[in-house]
Motif scaffolding. Structure first.
Motif, mmCIF file in Angstrom:
data_model
loop_
_atom_site.group_PDB
_atom_site.id
_atom_site.type_symbol
_atom_site.label_atom_id
_atom_site.label_comp_id
_atom_site.label_asym_id
_atom_site.label_seq_id
_atom_site.Cartn_x
_atom_site.Cartn_y
_atom_site.Cartn_z
ATOM 1 N N ASP A 190 1.032 -1.044 0.013
ATOM 2 C CA ASP A 190 0.005 -0.039 -0.102
ATOM 3 C C ASP A 190 0.863 1.082 -0.093
ATOM 4 O O ASP A 190 0.307 2.371 -0.017
ATOM 5 C CB ASP A 190 -0.887 -0.162 1.201
ATOM 6 N N ARG A 191 2.230 1.098 0.105
ATOM 7 C CA ARG A 191 3.121 2.352 0.077
ATOM 8 C C ARG A 191 4.107 2.380 -0.802
ATOM 9 O O ARG A 191 4.776 3.508 -1.193
ATOM 10 C CB ARG A 191 3.482 2.533 1.582
ATOM 11 N N VAL A 192 4.307 1.286 -1.650
ATOM 12 C CA VAL A 192 5.658 1.230 -2.430
ATOM 13 C C VAL A 192 5.017 0.833 -3.912
ATOM 14 O O VAL A 192 4.535 -0.361 -4.041
ATOM 15 C CB VAL A 192 6.577 0.412 -2.004
ATOM 16 N N ASP A 193 5.052 1.666 -4.870
ATOM 17 C CA ASP A 193 5.022 1.258 -6.355
ATOM 18 C C ASP A 193 6.319 0.380 -6.802
ATOM 19 O O ASP A 193 7.396 0.567 -6.413
ATOM 20 C CB ASP A 193 5.117 2.296 -7.094
ATOM 21 N N PRO A 194 5.769 -1.041 -7.419
ATOM 22 C CA PRO A 194 6.910 -1.847 -7.702
ATOM 23 C C PRO A 194 7.980 -1.248 -8.775
ATOM 24 O O PRO A 194 8.990 -1.783 -8.544
ATOM 25 C CB PRO A 194 6.120 -2.821 -8.218
ATOM 26 N N ALA A 195 7.514 -0.237 -9.344
ATOM 27 C CA ALA A 195 8.370 0.047 -10.610
ATOM 28 C C ALA A 195 9.306 0.879 -9.842
ATOM 29 O O ALA A 195 10.489 1.317 -10.523
ATOM 30 C CB ALA A 195 7.283 1.065 -11.513
ATOM 31 N N GLU A 196 9.316 1.547 -8.633
ATOM 32 C CA GLU A 196 10.086 2.350 -7.933
ATOM 33 C C GLU A 196 11.491 1.496 -7.472
ATOM 34 O O GLU A 196 12.445 1.972 -7.168
ATOM 35 C CB GLU A 196 9.643 2.767 -6.451
ATOM 36 N N VAL A 197 11.332 0.174 -7.374
ATOM 37 C CA VAL A 197 12.225 -0.522 -6.876
ATOM 38 C C VAL A 197 12.992 -1.432 -8.240
ATOM 39 O O VAL A 197 12.636 -2.534 -8.398
ATOM 40 C CB VAL A 197 12.131 -1.465 -5.774
ATOM 41 N N THR A 198 13.914 -1.165 -8.765
ATOM 42 C CA THR A 198 14.465 -2.006 -9.821
ATOM 43 C C THR A 198 15.852 -2.262 -9.795
ATOM 44 O O THR A 198 16.299 -3.420 -10.443
ATOM 45 C CB THR A 198 14.199 -0.972 -11.207
ATOM 46 N N THR A 199 16.675 -1.499 -9.003
ATOM 47 C CA THR A 199 18.095 -1.936 -9.136
ATOM 48 C C THR A 199 18.761 -1.851 -7.448
ATOM 49 O O THR A 199 18.010 -1.190 -6.570
ATOM 50 C CB THR A 199 19.046 -1.224 -9.581
ATOM 51 N N TYR A 200 19.485 -2.723 -7.043
ATOM 52 C CA TYR A 200 20.279 -2.629 -5.780
ATOM 53 C C TYR A 200 20.807 -1.274 -5.737
ATOM 54 O O TYR A 200 20.895 -0.728 -4.387
ATOM 55 C CB TYR A 200 21.216 -3.369 -5.621
ATOM 56 N N GLU A 201 21.418 -0.670 -6.673
ATOM 57 C CA GLU A 201 22.052 0.683 -6.612
ATOM 58 C C GLU A 201 21.132 1.776 -5.938
ATOM 59 O O GLU A 201 21.337 2.596 -5.127
ATOM 60 C CB GLU A 201 22.554 1.029 -7.885
ATOM 61 N N ASP A 202 19.762 1.497 -6.268
ATOM 62 C CA ASP A 202 18.695 2.446 -6.063
ATOM 63 C C ASP A 202 18.433 2.465 -4.562
ATOM 64 O O ASP A 202 17.854 3.504 -3.947
ATOM 65 C CB ASP A 202 17.484 2.264 -6.870
ATOM 66 N N LEU A 203 18.863 1.603 -3.690
ATOM 67 C CA LEU A 203 18.454 1.427 -2.515
ATOM 68 C C LEU A 203 19.361 2.534 -1.675
ATOM 69 O O LEU A 203 18.723 2.743 -0.526
ATOM 70 C CB LEU A 203 18.931 -0.056 -2.001
ATOM 71 N N ALA A 204 20.217 3.012 -2.187
ATOM 72 C CA ALA A 204 21.077 4.147 -1.543
ATOM 73 C C ALA A 204 20.556 5.567 -1.892
ATOM 74 O O ALA A 204 21.062 6.457 -1.437
ATOM 75 C CB ALA A 204 22.315 4.129 -2.023
ATOM 76 N N ASP A 205 19.574 5.473 -2.709
ATOM 77 C CA ASP A 205 18.799 6.913 -3.198
ATOM 78 C C ASP A 205 18.116 7.433 -2.196
ATOM 79 O O ASP A 205 17.406 6.752 -1.186
ATOM 80 C CB ASP A 205 18.036 6.589 -4.178
ATOM 81 N N PRO A 206 18.463 8.703 -1.825
ATOM 82 C CA PRO A 206 17.837 9.495 -0.750
ATOM 83 C C PRO A 206 16.291 9.283 -0.611
ATOM 84 O O PRO A 206 15.751 9.744 0.606
ATOM 85 C CB PRO A 206 18.212 10.863 -0.982
ATOM 86 N N LYS A 207 15.737 9.124 -1.694
ATOM 87 C CA LYS A 207 14.182 8.762 -1.610
ATOM 88 C C LYS A 207 13.648 7.997 -0.719
ATOM 89 O O LYS A 207 12.532 7.801 -0.331
ATOM 90 C CB LYS A 207 13.701 8.641 -3.131
ATOM 91 N N TRP A 208 14.541 6.964 -0.214
ATOM 92 C CA TRP A 208 14.404 5.960 0.726
ATOM 93 C C TRP A 208 14.811 6.295 2.091
ATOM 94 O O TRP A 208 14.732 5.283 2.949
ATOM 95 C CB TRP A 208 14.989 4.657 0.384
#
Length: 335
Positions: A130-148
């Motif tokens: 209910d809080r995360v669009d699956p399209a937001e999580v595509t790479t491991y590298e993205d987990l370091a993005d400040p959006k998280w």
């Protein structure tokens, strides 16, 4: 009655003793209920009995202490670091088998044929439905993005599962970039690392965070648990990839011991593990992925989505483990 239920209904724990005949003696880190159906199927097909010692620690040390007098023929364990440890300790031997070479992909076996992966599990992202669009999580590298920021939960950074993932980051991007990535993920944590992979899903269900790192098979375990089913149903299973690569996987693996008093029978057991039928039994009971060509994942596992495994050799990742641990400690990831 499902295959898994039928197999587990016949499970019985064996005790390891020196074989009076040509049995296969196994030292296993895998829990009894996770391998007994496979052992039963092997005996039914070959007539060869198995004797198993289930250990929760000290497997390599035990083999070293026993030396050439060890009754053990086979090691069954999980995680590339444990397999690499056994090889480095000199308690395994190379196995030359066309069956194993054909059925086990090169990236999932030791280049020197000392161990062979028999099932895989992916290190994926659990995300709140209910809080995360699956399209937001595509790479491991993205987990370091400040959006998280303030939205990630995970177990200890020094746990073997996370060290293997960091080792993969090192393999893909180098040590300096891996340290930056660890710092970025730490900055995005919602709470101090704690608990196991299932505890992170519980935290998502409770609204404490939005995404977590976890192994795929925990979804199967949670769905089978009356208390934890609600946790599992609150998240999606997402398969991030490395930029230019695939989804990080680890293995459950098998190796023949250096002493192996019943070598011929042990080889038959290893080749049986690599057969499509045995692969499907083992993978279904464990909620993991078979590796042999033609072997299919269970309907439950397949329902989680398509897996494109990363193509790096796991022994290369094992070589980065010490560096991964040092980086986690330098960053004080768990602090």
């Amino acid at each position: 009655m499902t295959l898994r239920t039928a197999l587990l209904a016949t499970a019985a724990v064996a005790t390891l003793a020196p074989a009076a005949q040509a049995d296969v003696n196994i030292y296993s880190y895998r829990q009894p209920e996770l391998i007994q159906p496979l052992l039963d199927a092997f005996t039914a097909e070959t007539g060869i009995k198995t004797n198993v010692a289930f250990l929760d620690k000290g497997l390599v040390e035990r083999l070293q202490a026993e030396g050439d007098r060890s009754p053990a023929d086979i090691i069954l364990t999980v995680d590339i670091s444990r397999l690499a440890e056994a090889v480095e300790a000199g308690v395994t031997q190379p196995v030359d088998s066309a069956v194993l070479q054909e059925n086990i992909p090169a990236a999932l076996r030791d280049p020197g044929n000392q161990w062979f992966g028999v099932t895989t599990r992916a290190r994926i992202v659990y995300a709140a439905k209910d809080r995360v669009d699956p399209a937001e999580v595509t790479t491991y590298e993205d987990l370091a993005d400040p959006k998280w920021k303030g939205r990630i939960c995970t177990r200890s950074g020094t746990h073997a599962y996370n060290l293997a993932l960091v080792s993969a980051v090192i393999e893909h991007h180098g040590e300096a970039a891996a340290k930056t990535w660890i710092e970025g993920v730490k900055a995005n944590l919602a709470r101090k690392p704690q608990g196991n992979d299932r505890a992170q899903v519980k935290a998502i269900w409770a609204g404490e965070c939005d995404i977590s790192l976890g192994n795929t098979y925990y979804m199967g375990q949670m769905l089978a648990d009356a208390e934890q089913k609600a946790w599992a149903e609150s998240v999606n299973v997402l398969f991030p990839k490395f930029e230019g690569g695939g989804t990080h996987v680890n293995v459950s693996g098998v190796a023949m011991t250096r002493a192996a008093p019943n070598r011929d029978e042990a080889l038959k057991f290893m080749e049986f593990l690599a057969s499509p039928g045995a692969q499907e039994i083992y993978a279904e009971v464990n909620n993991e992925y078979p590796v042999a060509p033609g072997a299919k994942a269970s309907d439950l596992v397949a329902s989680w989505g398509d897996l494109t495994p990363d193509n790096v050799n796991l022994m290369d990742l094992a070589g980065h483990r010490a560096t991964a641990l040092r980086l986690m400690e330098e960053v004080d990831f768990d602090g």
